[in-house]
Design an enzyme around this catalytic site. Sequence first.
Site, PDB file in Angstrom:
ATOM      1  N   LYS A 252      13.287  39.530  31.067  1.00  0.00           N
ATOM      2  CA  LYS A 252      12.485  39.812  29.876  1.00  0.00           C
ATOM      3  C   LYS A 252      12.563  38.643  28.895  1.00  0.00           C
ATOM      4  O   LYS A 252      11.555  38.169  28.388  1.00  0.00           O
ATOM      5  CB  LYS A 252      13.052  41.085  29.230  1.00  0.00           C
ATOM      6  CG  LYS A 252      12.168  41.722  28.211  1.00  0.00           C
ATOM      7  CD  LYS A 252      12.804  42.991  27.647  1.00  0.00           C
ATOM      8  CE  LYS A 252      13.039  44.064  28.692  1.00  0.00           C
ATOM      9  NZ  LYS A 252      13.511  45.328  28.105  1.00  0.00           N
TER      10      LYS A 252
ATOM     11  N   SER B  17      14.277  40.864  17.649  1.00  0.00           N
ATOM     12  CA  SER B  17      15.732  40.707  17.534  1.00  0.00           C
ATOM     13  C   SER B  17      16.089  39.224  17.458  1.00  0.00           C
ATOM     14  O   SER B  17      16.988  38.824  16.714  1.00  0.00           O
ATOM     15  CB  SER B  17      16.444  41.320  18.749  1.00  0.00           C
ATOM     16  OG  SER B  17      16.673  42.687  18.533  1.00  0.00           O
TER      17      SER B  17
ATOM     18  N   LYS C 207      23.500  44.342  28.579  1.00  0.00           N
ATOM     19  CA  LYS C 207      23.221  45.722  28.165  1.00  0.00           C
ATOM     20  C   LYS C 207      24.524  46.471  28.000  1.00  0.00           C
ATOM     21  O   LYS C 207      25.523  46.164  28.673  1.00  0.00           O
ATOM     22  CB  LYS C 207      22.375  46.441  29.213  1.00  0.00           C
ATOM     23  CG  LYS C 207      21.577  47.597  28.650  1.00  0.00           C
ATOM     24  CD  LYS C 207      20.306  47.086  28.005  1.00  0.00           C
ATOM     25  CE  LYS C 207      19.474  48.194  27.423  1.00  0.00           C
ATOM     26  NZ  LYS C 207      18.161  47.685  27.017  1.00  0.00           N
TER      27      LYS C 207
END
Length: 468
Positions: free
Chosen positions: A90, A359, A102
């Site tokens: 991503k 972000s 993650k």
Amino acid sequence: MSNFLASVNQNFDKAAIHTGLPKGLLEQIKICNSVYQIHFPIKVGNEYKVIEAYRVQHSHHRLPTKGGIRFSQKVNQDEVMALATLMTYKCAIVDVPFGGAKGGVKISPREYTPAQLQKITRRYTAELIRKNFIGPGIDVPAPDYGTGAREMAWILDTYMQFKGGEIDAAGCVTGKPVTQHGIRGRSEATGRGVYYGVREAVSYKDDMKKLGLTTGLEGKTVAIQGLGNVGYHSASIFQKEGGAKIISVAEYEGAIYSEDGIDIDALMKHRKETGSIMDFPGAQNMDQRKKVLEVECDILIPAALENQIRNDNVDRVKAKIIAEAANGPVTAEAAEKLIKRGVMIIPDMYINAGGVTVSYFEWLKNLSHMRFGRMEKRFNHNTYMNLVNLVERLTGKTIGAKEREFLTKGADEVDLVRSGLEETMITAYQEIREIKKRKKKVEDLRTAAFISALNKISSDYLALGIFP
Ligand code: NAD
């Protein structure tokens, strides 16, 4: 145990054959670099509960690593590894210079009070600090399923307690409240990114013709699974800015349908008042919440969890376009069937990249210690004012107050964030679409997106001369 990671890797393998990259390099890109599993006790009432948690850093080819933290009873190592893996691709697709990561905490947030959730979040953060798994240049968490700005504020506060003297400490986590070093436009970012991405995808006449659709979002029928952070903002922006018609929505408690369209803000108000989306005036209740996936619509937006469209329901899916707002909502096998049927799947690792994009902006803001727009807003405003004054003088006409305000506005932080996000989503889609067009054997956008990611990640390794 789900086989989410196997599904992600199956998609990777499908794309890898089109890249011509050396086998060893592909293996290095594919593998998870670090997996940290933690257990810690928390006192709940008179009992102690042992909490299972994870942080996975998929790729260190760029640092820091980046990825959300999930609070869910379904969290397991396979899932966190799969989600961390998706983060690497991503970030590459949208040119965000991070490796993927993650986190997951295996709890159902509904079963805990805010005070208990705070205790769990702070303890989890302390465990990450102890093992050097968090920091503005190391690994930067963000919200995901079951977490939001509140949890990010707790993480920052815990980090500050341990590392108070660090000048860039605020960049240790993103998705924070605006008052706690956050950035305007972050909470809506993933949903807004879904909107920009789908809007771009439906703007190509050739592609829409193949689906039997016209270009543009106006009037397109949309079904959405999950009205949390991603689902709600997607629905709201599709409706208000895109003119799309939301005909079906599902939440935890069930699903509703209305041919005439569902007003999302009115539905959220109804849910707040009654505790449920069911019995919404003008809509009909559906017998099962998963039926939202089978509604006849132009665009289906699964925005809840992975493994929603599988072998057992894929034949009943009628949408022409599936925008994977959630991570991994369509299994690799189900996707194969949909592609054969000509359904357009806009893949998760592109379409939900708006969150990590903003972000990244937040992290940059934290490192620069300054709000975006602070330096140039007034300068631009004054320049535009001079231009408008000049036009008035030269034409002898007066520009109305409202128009003058619109023409002379200097950009605020939120304007710049949205503009950066829009640019990112459009550019990345064009890159993916171009790869699909160029490579005749690539029949779907996910494979093209993987190729885009692999080209970018491999160039980092190749530049080091490790894989000749
Ligand atoms: P969230 O917790 O804010 O919302 C998810 C919602 O889905 C909840 O309201 C939940 O009740 C609902 N839900 C769960 N199971 C459901 C089901 N079977 N049917 C209908 N509704 C159901 O989570 P989120 O942050 O919106 O994340 C949703 C998905 O988007 C996840 O896959 C996440 O990884 C992905 N994602 C999130 C972000 C982000 O910025 N938050 C970024 C990229 C991807």
